[in-house]
Design an enzyme around this catalytic site. Structure first.
Site, PDB file in Angstrom:
ATOM      1  N   GLU A  44      34.778  32.791  48.893  1.00 58.32           N
ATOM      2  CA  GLU A  44      35.151  33.121  47.763  1.00 58.32           C
ATOM      3  C   GLU A  44      35.347  34.630  47.917  1.00 58.32           C
ATOM      4  OE1 GLU A  44      33.114  34.682  43.398  1.00 58.32           O
ATOM      5  OE2 GLU A  44      32.314  32.964  44.506  1.00 58.32           O
ATOM      6  N   ARG A  48      37.624  42.368  43.769  1.00 59.71           N
ATOM      7  CA  ARG A  48      37.024  43.579  43.424  1.00 59.71           C
ATOM      8  C   ARG A  48      37.519  45.087  44.220  1.00 59.71           C
ATOM      9  NH1 ARG A  48      30.275  42.104  43.396  1.00 59.71           N
ATOM     10  NH2 ARG A  48      30.738  40.157  42.074  1.00 59.71           N
ATOM     11  N   THR A  71      35.893  36.707  40.863  1.00 60.40           N
ATOM     12  CA  THR A  71      35.981  37.750  40.026  1.00 60.40           C
ATOM     13  C   THR A  71      37.591  37.564  39.261  1.00 60.40           C
ATOM     14  OG1 THR A  71      34.679  38.974  41.628  1.00 60.40           O
ATOM     15  CG2 THR A  71      35.224  40.195  39.695  1.00 60.40           C
ATOM     16  N   LYS A 131      29.663  28.253  37.184  1.00 57.90           N
ATOM     17  CA  LYS A 131      29.143  29.140  37.892  1.00 57.90           C
ATOM     18  C   LYS A 131      27.977  29.800  36.882  1.00 57.90           C
ATOM     19  CE  LYS A 131      30.523  33.446  38.675  1.00 57.90           C
ATOM     20  NZ  LYS A 131      31.070  34.522  39.709  1.00 57.90           N
TER      21      LYS A 131
END
Length: 207
Positions: A44, A48, A71, A131
């Site tokens: 993953e 960011r 994200t 998640k």
């Protein structure tokens, strides 16, 4: 892996999904190679940093790697991640707009949830895999056990504060298929160290 219903298969690939914040694009491919060599194939890459999309492209060149974007907070990011070659999408939370876009795109999707309302919003969209984030800040294992009871048909990947020491307790929950963590690829670690940490993560078993 690009079928719409295979997020569970992705989650079951290994006990840990490495959560990667790529600051140095020059090390992206070797980090992916080290993780895959250690047995962690699902990667993953969090959106960011400015290098995230390029990192996804480079990691996709590693044989055996299943690379996704994390994200992801809006449809534009989702589409950009898919265009970069992401094979799955992870988000820190769930909005109707993002969820609808993910379902429409038919990309395997793992949205973040923190409470029962989040789960119900996801279920309304036909989602059953989530998640739990941020896992420790939201009450840890006891909190997820309480949430999982009424939503017995759902499966979870706790992320946020999960470590090699507490992962076995999470993995002991029947509805937890894997955990997400950044400890397997710490900043500044050598490829050899990352491979060692990945191998140890693959051996994690329920407590």
């Amino acid at each position: 892996m690009s079928a719409p219903d295979n997020i569970e298969a992705i989650m079951r690939t290994a006990p840990v999904i490495p959560v990667l914040v790529v600051e140095d694009i020059g090390h992206a491919r070797e980090t992916a190679e080290a993780l895959v060599e250690g047995g962690l194939k699902v990667l993953e890459v969090t959106l960011r940093t400015e290098h995230a999309l390029e990192a996804i492209k480079r990691m996709n060149l590693v044989p055996g790697a299943i690379v996704g974007a994390g994200t992801v907070t809006n449809p534009d990011q989702l589409h950009a991640a898919v265009d970069a070659g992401s094979e799955f999408i992870v988000s820190p939370g769930l909005t109707e707009k993002l969820g609808t876009a993910a379902v429409k795109s038919r990309i395997p999707f793992l949205p973040g949830i923190a409470n029962s309302g989040d789960i119900m919003r996801g279920m309304d969209l036909g989602l059953k895999h989530f998640k739990f984030f941020p896992a420790m800040a939201n009450g840890g294992v006891p909190a997820l056990k309480s949430l999982a009871a009424p939503f017995f048909q759902c499966k979870f990947c706790p992320t946020g504060g999960v470590s090699a020491s507490n992962a076995p307790e999470w993995l002991a929950m029947e509805q937890v298929l894997c955990v997400g963590g950044s400890w397997v690829a710490p900043a500044g670690a050598s490829p050899e160290e990352i491979t060692r940490l990945a191998k140890e993560a693959c051996e994690l078993a329920p407590a």
